[in-house]
Design a protein around this motif. Structure first.
Motif, PDB file in Angstrom:
ATOM      1  N   PHE A 173      -3.899  68.570  35.578  1.00  0.00           N
ATOM      2  CA  PHE A 173      -4.852  69.211  36.475  1.00  0.00           C
ATOM      3  C   PHE A 173      -4.650  68.737  37.908  1.00  0.00           C
ATOM      4  N   ASP A 174      -4.884  69.631  38.862  1.00  0.00           N
ATOM      5  CA  ASP A 174      -4.922  69.228  40.263  1.00  0.00           C
ATOM      6  C   ASP A 174      -6.023  68.198  40.460  1.00  0.00           C
TER       7      ASP A 174
ATOM      8  N   ASP B 192      -9.426  69.483  40.973  1.00  0.00           N
ATOM      9  CA  ASP B 192     -10.109  70.019  39.792  1.00  0.00           C
ATOM     10  C   ASP B 192     -10.714  68.922  38.923  1.00  0.00           C
TER      11      ASP B 192
ATOM     12  N   GLU C 106     -14.256  81.417  42.740  1.00  0.00           N
ATOM     13  CA  GLU C 106     -13.514  80.158  42.735  1.00  0.00           C
ATOM     14  C   GLU C 106     -13.525  79.508  41.353  1.00  0.00           C
TER      15      GLU C 106
ATOM     16  N   ALA D 230     -10.988  81.273  39.232  1.00  0.00           N
ATOM     17  CA  ALA D 230      -9.648  80.846  39.629  1.00  0.00           C
ATOM     18  C   ALA D 230      -9.358  79.445  39.096  1.00  0.00           C
ATOM     19  N   ALA D 231     -10.351  78.556  39.164  1.00  0.00           N
ATOM     20  CA  ALA D 231     -10.162  77.207  38.628  1.00  0.00           C
ATOM     21  C   ALA D 231      -9.952  77.250  37.118  1.00  0.00           C
TER      22      ALA D 231
ATOM     23  N   ARG E 150      -8.532  79.626  35.381  1.00  0.00           N
ATOM     24  CA  ARG E 150      -7.142  80.062  35.141  1.00  0.00           C
ATOM     25  C   ARG E 150      -6.157  78.941  35.485  1.00  0.00           C
ATOM     26  N   ARG E 151      -6.399  78.268  36.593  1.00  0.00           N
ATOM     27  CA  ARG E 151      -5.499  77.194  37.030  1.00  0.00           C
ATOM     28  C   ARG E 151      -5.480  76.055  36.009  1.00  0.00           C
ATOM     29  N   MET E 152      -6.651  75.659  35.534  1.00  0.00           N
ATOM     30  CA  MET E 152      -6.723  74.557  34.582  1.00  0.00           C
ATOM     31  C   MET E 152      -6.179  74.962  33.215  1.00  0.00           C
TER      32      MET E 152
ATOM     33  N   ASP F 261      -3.835  77.191  32.697  1.00  0.00           N
ATOM     34  CA  ASP F 261      -2.372  77.216  32.848  1.00  0.00           C
ATOM     35  C   ASP F 261      -1.804  75.801  32.782  1.00  0.00           C
ATOM     36  N   ALA F 262      -2.510  74.835  33.358  1.00  0.00           N
ATOM     37  CA  ALA F 262      -2.033  73.447  33.321  1.00  0.00           C
ATOM     38  C   ALA F 262      -1.997  72.924  31.888  1.00  0.00           C
TER      39      ALA F 262
END
Length: 492
Positions: A136-137, A140, A158, A161-162, A164-166, A168-169
């Motif tokens: 994770f970024d 995040d 947001e 989007a978070a 999806r980002r998490m 994907d990670a």
């Protein structure tokens, strides 16, 4: 949990067909002997020892990949009075109880310490058991991202989007174990622990999310339980039914805020915020709204500003334990009024947070599917913001589960009133994380199998924590002797 020894091919076929709805029971023959060695860490009872247990990663494929579960044990202080083993089931998801036998155990009365070996463990996915992690970024990993606070205007874009980002990670991590961290598998692991300990039946003390795991174990393995204490109780369906695990915070904050307001307006309180309790709520809402518009830079924190959501999250965290939490919330409010910030809070190292966040995501998302549509969350958040302004829509918002890359492998546990009556629930009236309203739902689901003790108390953690002497006495008596109150009881 475990499995009854039958024809291996029949077991595998049945498990795949029925999603392991009918669990198979582990015996000592299914497990290797435990090798107890000195535990790592400081401040532990010198008698505490640790061991590693190998369990299937996927119980539908028991001959496949194995993972490690790390256990701890503090033996009974009076072997002649020993009844069995008491497993400490931690909260979270993401918590562990490895230090529990030493740290919490020292607060147990002698009668309980004599009756049991105290057992702690790190549930699957939690380090130092075989860990899971997602890259994770760092942003995040902020508390205001791990719990999904919408923007100041209520937008969930947001958060989606978070999610999806998490997600994907986690998919990029490529660890199949992420798909097998769940409440049902935690329960199956517990039965492996029972078998490895050589116990025919297991007693347990589950706290917070551990009450759902304990109820699941009790449901899946009713003939393997002895005395079960469920402390600070989850709604019996914490991830369906309006995503009740998260939604509980709406009611929990409202249950707690009047107590905070009385404390924060008390004469002589060095952290006094207002002259009357009635003034504290509007003050908090005004401060949060002002910080939404004009955040204060806060170097060293994550995020590096004090905004409205950071204040709201601090309130939510502070309500877990009033003794320490109320002053922390008040100090932040007083600083915000002056346009200043206190020293930045010290967060755990990022690798620890990544492990924790991955376990939370995997457990909650694998237990049951969440809505994928942003429109669902927009509507729910808007409703929540109007009805519960203190929590600003967060409890109805989109977590990582809104984009989780895998579907649940089996249906969630359904808690019922079938089975022996061997459960004692202990609950505080004003609990921010597991409010009384959800505990009453679990009490209703368990029916005749349970008796409930309700403390006139504030804070999360009822037995030997933020509860009452009356409640502590009733739980200790049940664990030591098996005697429960005849009916549901209020402790005031």
């Amino acid at each position: 949990m475990k499995q009854i020894k039958r024809n291996a091919s029949l077991i595998a076929a049945s498990a795949l067909l029925f999603g392991l709805a009918v669990p198979l029971t582990a015996s000592a023959a299914d497990t290797e002997p435990l090798e107890w060695t000195k535990c790592g860490g400081t401040g532990l009872d010198p008698r505490q020892r640790c061991a590693t247990l190998s369990v299937p990663m996927n119980y539908a494929d028991p001959g496949g990949r194995k993972i490690d579960i790390v256990l701890s044990r503090l033996p009974s202080e009076k072997p002649s009075a020993r009844r069995g083993a008491l497993l400490m089931i931690p909260g979270g998801p993401g918590g562990d109880s490895l230090a529990g036998p030493s740290e919490t155990g020292r607060h147990l009365p002698r009668s309980v310490r004599d009756a049991y070996d105290l057992i702690g463990f790190a549930p699957r996915g939690n380090s130092p058991s075989t860990p899971v992690s997602c890259d994770f970024d760092r942003s995040d990993l902020a508390r205001t991202k791990l719990l999904p606070w919408p923007t100041a205007g209520g937008s969930v874009a947001e958060n989606m989007a978070a999610a999806r980002r998490m997600s994907d990670a986690c998919a990029r991590a490529g660890d199949e174990l992420l798909q097998h961290v769940s409440t049902k598998n935690n329960a199956r692991d517990i039965d492996r622990i029972r078998a490895a300990l050589g116990e025919r039946k297991l007693s347990a003390w589950g706290v917070s999310y551990g009450t759902y795991v304990g109820a699941a174990y009790r449901e899946m393995f009713p003939r393997r339980t002895d005395r079960i204490v469920l402390d600070s109780n989850d709604h019996p369906d914490p991830v369906q039914g309006q995503r009740a695990w998260l939604a509980a915070f709406e009611v929990g904050v409202e249950d707690n805020f009047p107590e905070f307001a009385k404390w924060a307006s008390r004469p002589g309180n060095p952290h006094r915020l207002a002259r009357t309790a009635a003034e504290v709520r509007p003050l908090f809402l005004r401060l949060a709204a002002r910080l939404d518009r004009t955040p204060i830079p806060w170097p060293g924190s994550n995020p590096e500003e004090l905004n409205g959501n950071v204040l709201r999250q601090t309130m939510l965290d502070g309500f877990y334990d009033p003794a320490d939490g109320y002053p922390a919330v008040a100090e932040l409010m007083l600083a915000a009024k002056k346009g200043t910030v206190p020293p930045a809070p010290q967060a755990p190292p990022d690798p620890v947070l990544r492990n924790y966040a991955a376990v939370v995501a995997a457990t909650v998302c694998n237990d049951a599917a969440w809505p994928r549509s942003a429109a669902v969350y927009r509507k729910d958040v808007a409703t929540g913001r109007l009805k519960y302004p203190l929590t600003a829509g967060m409890p109805r918002n989109a977590m990582v589960c809104a984009a989780w890359p895998w579907q649940p492998k089996e249906p969630p546990v359904r808690v019922t009133d079938r089975g022996p009556s061997d459960v004692l629930l202990i609950q505080n009236e004003r609990d921010v994380a597991t409010p009384l309203s959800g505990a009453l739902k679990l009490r209703e689901a368990l029916g005749r199998r349970a008796v409930m003790v309700t403390n006139d108390a504030t804070g999360h953690g009822a037995y030997l924590d933020n509860g009452t002497a009356c409640g502590d006495t009733l739980v200790s008596r049940f664990l030591a002797t098996g005697e429960r109150p005849r009916k549901d009881t209020d402790c005031r």
